[in-house]
Design an enzyme around this catalytic site. Sequence first.
Site, short mmCIF file in Angstrom:
data_model
loop_
_atom_site.label_atom_id
_atom_site.label_comp_id
_atom_site.label_asym_id
_atom_site.label_seq_id
_atom_site.Cartn_x
_atom_site.Cartn_y
_atom_site.Cartn_z
CB CYS A 1 3.40 2.78 10.94
SG CYS A 1 2.06 3.57 10.10
N GLY B 1 0.81 -1.21 0.00
CA GLY B 1 0.00 0.00 0.00
C GLY B 1 0.85 1.26 0.00
CB THR C 1 12.47 -9.84 -10.72
OG1 THR C 1 13.61 -9.63 -11.52
CG2 THR C 1 12.01 -11.28 -10.84
CG HIS D 1 -0.28 -6.61 4.79
ND1 HIS D 1 -0.58 -6.17 6.05
CD2 HIS D 1 0.20 -5.53 4.13
CE1 HIS D 1 -0.26 -4.88 6.15
NE2 HIS D 1 0.21 -4.48 5.00
C1 LIG Z 1 -5.06 3.46 4.92
C2 LIG Z 1 -3.72 2.83 4.72
N1 LIG Z 1 -2.94 3.26 3.71
C3 LIG Z 1 -1.72 2.74 3.48
C4 LIG Z 1 -1.22 1.74 4.28
C5 LIG Z 1 0.15 1.23 3.98
O1 LIG Z 1 0.14 -0.11 3.57
P1 LIG Z 1 1.45 -1.00 3.74
O2 LIG Z 1 1.92 -0.82 5.15
O3 LIG Z 1 1.01 -2.37 3.45
O4 LIG Z 1 2.46 -0.48 2.79
C6 LIG Z 1 -2.00 1.26 5.35
C7 LIG Z 1 -1.55 0.21 6.28
O5 LIG Z 1 -0.49 0.17 6.84
C8 LIG Z 1 -3.28 1.82 5.58
O6 LIG Z 1 -4.04 1.42 6.57
C1 LIG Z 2 22.67 -6.31 -12.04
C2 LIG Z 2 21.22 -6.25 -11.70
N1 LIG Z 2 20.73 -5.15 -11.10
C3 LIG Z 2 19.44 -5.05 -10.75
C4 LIG Z 2 18.56 -6.07 -11.00
C5 LIG Z 2 17.13 -5.87 -10.61
O1 LIG Z 2 16.71 -6.77 -9.62
P1 LIG Z 2 15.17 -7.11 -9.44
O2 LIG Z 2 14.67 -7.49 -10.80
O3 LIG Z 2 15.14 -8.23 -8.49
O4 LIG Z 2 14.48 -5.89 -8.97
C6 LIG Z 2 19.03 -7.25 -11.64
C7 LIG Z 2 18.16 -8.38 -11.97
O5 LIG Z 2 17.11 -8.32 -12.53
C8 LIG Z 2 20.38 -7.32 -11.99
O6 LIG Z 2 20.88 -8.40 -12.59
#
Ligand SMILES: Cc1ncc(COP(=O)(O)O)c(C=O)c1O
Ligand SMILES: Cc1ncc(COP(=O)(O)O)c(C=O)c1O
Lengths: 130, 130, 394, 394
Positions: free
Chosen positions: D332, D72, D244, D208
Amino acid sequence: MYSEKVIDHFMNPRNVGQMEDADGIGIEGNPACGDIMKMFIKVKDGMITDAKFLTFGCGSAIATSSMATEMIKGKPVDEARKLTNRQIAEALGGLPPVKMHCSVLAADALKSALEDYERKKAAKTTSAGV
Amino acid sequence: MYSEKVIDHFMNPRNVGQMEDADGIGIEGNPACGDIMKMFIKVKDGMITDAKFLTFGCGSAIATSSMATEMIKGKPVDEARKLTNRQIAEALGGLPPVKMHCSVLAADALKSALEDYERKKAAKTTSAGV
Amino acid sequence: MAKAIYLDHAATTPIHPQVLEAMLPYFSQKFGNSSGVYALAQEAHKAIDEAREKVAQVLCCRPNEIIFTSGGTESDNTAIKGAAFALRKTGNHIITSSVEHHAVLHACSYMEKFGFEVTYLPVDKFGFVRVEDVERAITDRTVLVTIMLANNEIGTIEPISEIARAVKACAGKLDREIVVHTDAVQGGGTLDMDVNKLGVDMLSLSTHKFYGPKGVGVLYLRRGTPFDAQQVGGGQERNRRAGTENTAGIVGTGVALGLAAEHMDSYNEHCRKLRDRLIKGISSRIGGAYLNGHPTRRLANNVNFCFEHLEGESILLSLDLAGVAASSGSACTTGSLEPSHVLTAIGVPANLARGALRLTVGHDNTEEDIDYVLSILPGIVEKLRAMSTTAQLI
Amino acid sequence: MAKAIYLDHAATTPIHPQVLEAMLPYFSQKFGNSSGVYALAQEAHKAIDEAREKVAQVLCCRPNEIIFTSGGTESDNTAIKGAAFALRKTGNHIITSSVEHHAVLHACSYMEKFGFEVTYLPVDKFGFVRVEDVERAITDRTVLVTIMLANNEIGTIEPISEIARAVKACAGKLDREIVVHTDAVQGGGTLDMDVNKLGVDMLSLSTHKFYGPKGVGVLYLRRGTPFDAQQVGGGQERNRRAGTENTAGIVGTGVALGLAAEHMDSYNEHCRKLRDRLIKGISSRIGGAYLNGHPTRRLANNVNFCFEHLEGESILLSLDLAGVAASSGSACTTGSLEPSHVLTAIGVPANLARGALRLTVGHDNTEEDIDYVLSILPGIVEKLRAMSTTAQLI
Ligand SMILES: Cc1ncc(COP(=O)(O)O)c(C=O)c1O
Ligand SMILES: Cc1ncc(COP(=O)(O)O)c(C=O)c1O
């Protein structure tokens, strides 16, 4: 988050309540968090014979108040004066860093109560001398 | 990603190779992706009697080349001229969107081969008429 | 599919059973939000702390210098934006290389929209960045140098500690702050990650590259490094990366990195043997095959060849149909039409660059796997060349 | 701990067994990187596509309007930065409310560093944003309005469709583009999420919160909405969010949201009963207890009270020691020293605001759980009040 001792002193706080005939009263509030502690001491022949507290605050505020009163009961005033917030925290098995300020508050409230006692004693001596 | 038909035409491409005595040759390259297709046709009495291809390119470039040559073999030239890239893609059971350009390339290469044939025929007729 | 040989470990790896086992309790049982006061939350909090300590151990840093992110891409983006924005008032120049992952390259060009200038350093034919080039590129406006630890396409291992030392020396002379970041995603768990030896201020990791889960990564942030938080919100990760923590993923990161560090030498040895068998086999059996990158100063698991007159995807497809999973370069540019920027940077001509094949070995691969690949690859290449316009005619 | 009653579902939820089951194959078996050409990768690709379709179905939108994120917080940050930066040339004014989650509030203040001005609208005593206030706040520099669907602390459900309609009408009159975003994290799976009925251009979800995994979320992005990608790199998520893909997390999101939508009515009914039992019980048994938020126009699972002369954490700790997990507000800010900005915004005095208790019910809670809480809470409140300085003396 909290040690077992903190939990124990939170759940079973020692020395809760007011003291009608206190020899010293200290009240401290931490504007940062809004916690308020009030400590009462009873002194006889330079010894702290009783201590009580009231606290508005979080779990560790309550536990540190409880522990602080326990630590000074039966101690000479001179020794009580030397009690630091670190000692209170240590006696509780440590506090989380964000909660250390509670121990500061407890130490401060105790100090205020001792100062109040000294002040009252001085006043009494003076008035008696008059 | 690819349909079974695409895979089939990729793994077992029909009509691969050069044609020595082609009546029409078309070559098309897509500067965007660097694929290059070359198509050869043999025509007799207005009918396409044989077709062959060579392709430098991805799986679907190969499959569309293969399918395109299959689709025009035995067809009248006039009909072959109407073959669209969509029809090639459909005959393959569809292509992923990012790969549609391969079918365009195949249709274009075929068109070039047909144009080359027409040109050569016109040249022959003209020279014969002189 | 008869066979199933996975040779794309640079793209991603399966989760190690021990890692998954460690993660499982945090999905449905110990599911608490680590910010809570109650026992369930404190369990999560503790698990996250432990993972942080494990990662810190491997990186030889303090636990509170570790920030958990959603992956390598976020770590790279956050590092670059976080440091550059923080130093915005002192300069607007970023130095990077022309062989970086797109997560770095695009994060740098993102900064161009905010008035930053980016120098993309050239590399030599093996893909090495030259330390002198870095030094020469530094100006009195430079705020950040970001060079990868190892290349994801051709496996070249960059001289990061030399680069970092040179940058810090220049920064000292110019009396300015220049942050050094390294994208260590491809070296995670297989190269020495001691941040003090490396001399970097920031370092990115992505857990799924070392037998951990996808969607979680690490950003090392040296204490005192200028940094503006990019993902803001709740106070998680000491206000440096907000959002409810992915407890299971973080736990998995700790365990996976710990396992990798523990078995690093034997793992590298295993990979290197298979790698060299592949390189030797391909070189000797297939004509017109050119190894990309340096023969030895490359990741222990990386093989990358270009094949004349061939196009990468058709090789991949043929291999896939024979039960072998491989890549033509970085995972995210597979399916793209342009030749790899890395191969272009090391001077591979455009046509040859399109015939790239990357084989990256890993834990479960055996010599038999390699021999199987070596037995089918010549036939595949021959068959595709027989169809190829360029091989036949041009 | 004798009992274990979880009443903090607004903070996070356990993963539903069916969701976990659907995720499991994507950890160690179908672990491919979805960008690859080979079968293993295509499996992952397909699984992600299917999840996207499921989410799109629930949101009544096109699959390609769904972007998977890391939660979120990222969705909120990306929505706000993405739209505001994209419209930067047309204006620099953002409208939000004073009761938003910090992920929104801090993302807005992040934009202030780039010359944006933010209007934080007040709310009424129940926490409602007034549509007229939104209208009045719009200027010829406004580019974005972001108001939450439901409040995470007090459960107030904002009139989003009315607000969106009003904004679009104003935008039409001013002949300018104003993007409407809603943080729907707390309504995910329990409120109607039809983006056309809501009339929003962007909407954030966090998996979640509806019995799915942590570390994954959704950003709905209406086709044609001005948007600059924030996390850049590989071309994933159609160049709108690189990295990814967290395949297992995305699969879990599809299944979790699908399940939630399917059982929405009965789930809400279940929660509402428990909620009302709690509200009634606390109101009748405990003096000096004030319900925060609206009695009925609130989330079916949310209860929030302030207790005179008490401090939230000490209530939480007492409840925890009696086996009940609860919160004093948003997850939080628990442990933070300041009174909740939401309670402050609805006019709760600072001292009273510190005695907040949020109880959020969920799937596994029973009437017995509620009755247990109602049996212990009066004693806890009494005991703490007996120690309280403010209750005794002031
Ligand atoms: C209204 C609201 N917005 C945003 C979030 C942020 O989500 P997350 O902590 O999963 O990034 C939350 C919960 O923490 C929320 O209750
Ligand atoms: C050298 C390098 N940097 C950054 C990334 C980005 O990682 P991710 O795709 O897990 O965000 C990768 C792989 O995709 C990578 O091989």
